[in-house]
Scaffold this motif. Structure first.
Motif, short mmCIF file in Angstrom:
data_model
loop_
_atom_site.label_atom_id
_atom_site.label_comp_id
_atom_site.label_asym_id
_atom_site.label_seq_id
_atom_site.Cartn_x
_atom_site.Cartn_y
_atom_site.Cartn_z
N TYR A 65 0.82 -1.21 0.00
CA TYR A 65 0.00 0.00 0.00
C TYR A 65 0.85 1.26 0.00
O TYR A 65 0.38 2.33 -0.33
CB TYR A 65 -0.93 0.01 1.21
CG TYR A 65 -2.00 -1.05 1.14
CD1 TYR A 65 -3.08 -0.89 0.28
CD2 TYR A 65 -1.90 -2.21 1.87
CE1 TYR A 65 -4.06 -1.87 0.19
CE2 TYR A 65 -2.87 -3.20 1.79
CZ TYR A 65 -3.95 -3.02 0.95
OH TYR A 65 -4.90 -3.99 0.85
N SER A 66 2.09 1.11 0.43
CA SER A 66 2.96 2.29 0.43
C SER A 66 4.39 1.79 0.40
O SER A 66 4.66 0.60 0.54
CB SER A 66 2.71 3.14 1.67
OG SER A 66 3.72 2.94 2.62
N ASN A 68 6.51 2.56 2.59
CA ASN A 68 6.93 2.33 3.97
C ASN A 68 6.54 0.93 4.40
O ASN A 68 5.36 0.66 4.57
CB ASN A 68 6.25 3.34 4.90
CG ASN A 68 6.44 4.76 4.44
OD1 ASN A 68 7.52 5.12 4.00
ND2 ASN A 68 5.39 5.55 4.52
N ASN A 70 5.70 -2.62 6.18
CA ASN A 70 5.27 -3.21 7.46
C ASN A 70 5.69 -4.67 7.56
O ASN A 70 5.79 -5.22 8.64
CB ASN A 70 3.75 -3.16 7.58
CG ASN A 70 3.27 -1.78 7.90
OD1 ASN A 70 3.64 -1.19 8.89
ND2 ASN A 70 2.46 -1.24 7.00
N GLU A 74 6.93 -6.42 1.90
CA GLU A 74 6.86 -5.03 1.46
C GLU A 74 8.23 -4.36 1.46
O GLU A 74 8.48 -3.46 0.67
CB GLU A 74 5.89 -4.25 2.37
CG GLU A 74 4.45 -4.66 2.16
CD GLU A 74 3.51 -4.06 3.20
OE1 GLU A 74 2.33 -4.40 3.16
OE2 GLU A 74 3.96 -3.24 4.01
N ARG A 104 -6.23 6.00 -3.29
CA ARG A 104 -5.28 5.33 -2.43
C ARG A 104 -4.08 4.83 -3.22
O ARG A 104 -2.95 4.84 -2.73
CB ARG A 104 -5.97 4.16 -1.73
CG ARG A 104 -5.29 3.76 -0.46
CD ARG A 104 -5.91 2.52 0.11
NE ARG A 104 -5.84 1.44 -0.84
CZ ARG A 104 -6.78 0.50 -0.96
NH1 ARG A 104 -7.85 0.52 -0.19
NH2 ARG A 104 -6.64 -0.47 -1.83
N LEU A 107 -1.25 7.34 -3.74
CA LEU A 107 -0.31 7.58 -2.65
C LEU A 107 1.01 6.86 -2.94
O LEU A 107 2.09 7.46 -2.90
CB LEU A 107 -0.88 7.09 -1.32
CG LEU A 107 0.07 7.25 -0.14
CD1 LEU A 107 0.14 8.69 0.30
CD2 LEU A 107 -0.32 6.36 1.02
#
Lengths: 701, 86
Positions: A65-66, A68, A70, A74, A104, A107
């Protein structure tokens, strides 16, 4: 002159945007799966022909999703995009977005754009535009985002050619950053960063400070500087939040001008379906029915192809023996290699069906609903709702299942999931269960239930109960405190794409067959060798037996005696007798002991080992099915049949609990990054198996 | 006591007031859960946890402990559907 230029292209995108569909569309069958160095994240790559002389090496990065990270998956995205010296560093990045969740998705796009890599935006699911009442002003959006944008439909193969053309000229693709937020975030802080790292782009350094674990690519001084900026953790996290808010503000401003939704057409169908699918009662009924359907199909649909494979291999063995001259090499081929390979091939049908079900559940979007339903319950057992995915797919194979536990953000929940997943009944236990149940459980029926089927169902239940119970115990004993970040998306329901599912099943089955096949083949050959060689007693078996027995026996009877004498005094027999005292309390003879021992490499090896052991003994006879051979087998210690209700059940229980899979242990070691956990697993599960098998034997004897 | 997402009942909507910076995972923010956005509670899982919300176009499941950190002001009356029906 044809130059063979190869471009590196990376696909990045949110989960559920159809990134895999695009990947499959671009690469077709030209894909391969390998591992990123050091971690077990699947690295999917494929070749796509762009023109006469140019090819693209397409890298399908994990969904995120980004930038950054988690989870481990990712963090691969960040590491690939930040290290210019890596061989995977892309010439072009394609950010895959879907029309419905464009905001979204942007982003992630804006973050990647700021890395100053040539970036193309591919807005997928163009076919949904009308249905959802969405209109997009692409030309204006191109201007606002300063990028190449393509509307595509990966499933319907629309817009793909235009996209390929754009990849071809990466230089034309705009690579300026979208915006510089640093002044609005914290001007003094970023000014200091800028003066310290003159040679790097500011956003990249910001990511290094906040995200990157592995700083080894930097100089020692740079590493020290990064550490210095890391000191104030609260401030960094505040800045990150601020950055996200600012990015969204910018995106909102852009979308206001370019993107509109006709609210009258915006259906809330998903929420409506979800109210039923996640309902307190219906939700569980649906989930239970799906699981039941899955198990039912695994057994009902796989029977015919399995019988067919079995008969093919029996014929192949006969044919090979008849065609080749008698001798050691033929024996190796028939009793070692063919017997070993058939042991793997035979349960391809079951694995395919299991993988198929798991893939369909994931692809339709149902799996996230099951996660939602089960989260609170699983938490009582120290796990998360996300543990459902490993536990359910563990029914196919624990290895990919344990890898899928990576999505669990909470460390403790993830560890417990990894530790208990091997209790679920994987397909490798199936051939063992199948043959033992057929041997020792009576073929009785009670109404619509049949005793053999019930036993199998009972063993599956036992596996789940063992997983939950040990999860509970670990939950109470493990002291680690970890903050839980449980946020999952409940994606739109989708009709699964046949192509995607076929690819997933093909890829997983292939990995499984090759992985397990290698071990089984090697072990079969070793067993065959140990059994057909031995010390003096083995070599002089003919004379010894002929001197001992009276001559009134027929020639076949004498030959049988020689064969069994040889088998007992082969290297394998000697080894078996050393371990026999250990397995005797469970009711096993040395041959079963050998089967058990080799099964520690992989459970399914049991069947292959038994096939090799018994077929070597039956030398000269035609190929009779293994099950028949086993039912005739006599335990040399008791003089009774080797496989009775007591010994068979004891074996079943042993296999239900024991940690017999080197592949799984290796994965657990890699995923937990230590030998401690796989060793605990091996010892704990095996002790449990031994005790439980012993009790079972005593009760049923 | 301030109202949070955890206080919503099924079908109810609210507007996010503020999000505690330190407690909320960045990921939630990245999914669009930020001040000023409307949030709707779609479903609560059995045993009262987790909660299924729609915010900023994303359909998300979050645990109650996180929902309790998202402060809101309720926008729609609690039983709008019933009001219309009657």
């Amino acid at each position: 002159m044809r130059s063979n230029k190869i471009l590196n292209v990376a696909l990045v995108g949110n989960p559920n945007t159809g990134k895999s569909s695009l990947f499959n569309q671009l690469t077709g069958l030209n894909q391969k799966v390998s591992n990123y160095p050091g971690v077990t994240v699947d690295k999917k790559q494929g070749i796509c022909k762009l023109g006469d002389s140019v090819k693209a090496n397409i890298l399908d990065l994990p969904g995120t999703y980004s930038i950054n990270p988690n989870t481990i998956d990712e963090s691969i995205v960040l590491e690939t995009l930040i290290n210019k010296d890596s061989k995977d560093y892309p010439d072009v990045v394609i950010v895959v977005a879907d029309v419905v969740n464009l905001k979204r998705n942007l982003l992630l796009f804006s973050q990647i754009k700021d890395l100053e890599i040539p970036t193309i935006l591919a807005i997928n699911m163009e076919d949904q535009l009308e249905r959802k009442g969405i209109s997009i002003d692409i030309e204006l959006l191109k201007k606002e985002l300063n990028s190449d944008i393509f509307l595509i439909s990966a499933r319907k193969n629309k817009g793909i050619d235009a996209l390929k053309k754009a990849i071809l000229n990466p230089k034309n693709t705009n690579k300026t950053a979208l915006a510089d937020f640093s002044n609005r975030m914290d001007a003094t802080f970023f000014k200091e960063v800028k003066t310290t790292f003159k040679n790097h782009s500011l956003y990249k350094v910001w990511l290094m400070i906040t995200q990157l674990n592995d700083l080894s690519s930097l100089t020692e001084k740079e590493q020290k500087d990064i550490e210095k900026f890391r000191e104030d953790n609260t401030k960094l996290s505040k800045l990150q939040h601020k950055e996200t808010v600012l990015r969204y503000q910018q995106i909102n401003n852009i979308l206001k001008k370019t993107y509109s939704v006709d609210q009258s057409k915006a259906t809330t169908l998903r929420a409506k379906i979800d109210r039923v699918v996640t309902h307190k009662i219906f939700g569980y009924v649906i989930f239970a029915s799906l699981l039941l359907l899955m198990f039912q199909s695994v057994f009902a649909w796989s029977e015919a192809p399995m019988n067919w494979i079995d008969s093919i291999f029996a014929k192949l063995a006969d044919f090979t023996r008849n065609q080749l001259p008698e001798g050691k090499l033929t024996d190796l081929l028939v009793d070692g290699i063919i017997a070993g390979i058939s042991g793997v091939i035979i349960f391809i049908p079951q694995i395919v069906i299991l993988f198929l079900f798991v893939a369909v559940l994931e692809e339709t979007g149902y799996m996230s609903r099951a996660v939602f339903l089960m989260d609170k319950i699983m938490r009582r057992f120290g796990m998360s709702g996300k543990s459902i995915i490993p536990l359910v797919s563990g029914v196919a194979c624990a290895i990919p299942a344990i890898m899928s536990a990576r999505n669990i953000g909470n460390k403790k929940e993830r560890l417990i999931t990894i530790l208990v997943t091997p209790f679920t009944t994987c397909s490798a236990r199936l051939p063992v269960y199948a043959i033992l149940i057929a041997l020792v459980i009576p073929k009785k029926g009670y109404g619509m239930f049949n005793l053999q089927g019930l036993t199998l169902l009972g063993l599956y239940t036992l596996g789940f109960v063992a997983a939950l119970t040990s999860g509970y115990i670990l939950h109470k004993t493990l002291k680690t405190k970890a903050k839980s970040y449980f946020v999952i998306e409940l994606p739109d329901y989708k009709i699964p794409s046949v192509k995607n599912i076929a690819m997933t099943v093909l890829e997983k089955t292939k990995a499984f067959v090759i992985g397990a096949g290698k071990i089984i083949l090697a072990i079969s050959i070793v067993i065959w060798f140990l059994q057909t060689n031995g010390g003096n007693k083995f070599k002089n078996a003919k004379e010894i037996v002929k001197n001992e027995v009276n001559t009134s026996l027929s020639e076949t009877e004498i030959n049988a005696k020689i064969a069994s004498y040889q088998s007992e005094h082969s290297y394998l027999g000697t080894l078996g007798k050393i371990i026999e005292p250990v397995v005797a309390p469970l009711g096993y003879d040395w041959k079963m002991g050998i089967g058990l021992l080799t099964s520690f490499a992989a459970r399914e090896v049991f069947v292959g080992t038994m096939a090799t052991i018994y077929s070597v003994e039956d030398d000269g006879e035609e190929n009779i099915p293994l099950q028949e051979r086993m039912s005739k087998e006599i335990n040399r210690n008791t003089g009774e049949k080797a496989y009775t209700l007591a010994t068979g059940s004891s074996l079943l229980i042993f296999y239900a609990f024991a940690m017999q899979c080197m592949g799984t242990l290796a994965i657990v070691k890699r995923e937990t990054n230590s030998w401690k956990w796989p060793i605990y697993q091996l010892v704990g599960m095996s002790v449990l198996a031994y005790v439980a098998a012993f009790i079972t034997f005593i009760i049923l004897k | 006591m301030e109202t949070t997402v955890a206080d919503l009942s099924i079908g109810e909507k609210g507007k996010i007031k503020e999000v505690c910076f330190n407690d909320i995972p960045l990921k939630l923010l990245e999914m669009g859960c930020m001040p000023g956005k409307e949030v709707e509670l779609v479903q609560i899982a059995p045993l009262n946890d987790p909660m299924y919300i729609i915010v900023n176009g994303s359909h998300l499941a979050i645990r109650r402990e996180i929902a309790e950190l998202i402060k809101i002001e309720t926008t729609a009356p609690k039983n709008l559907c019933e009001v219309i029906k009657s």
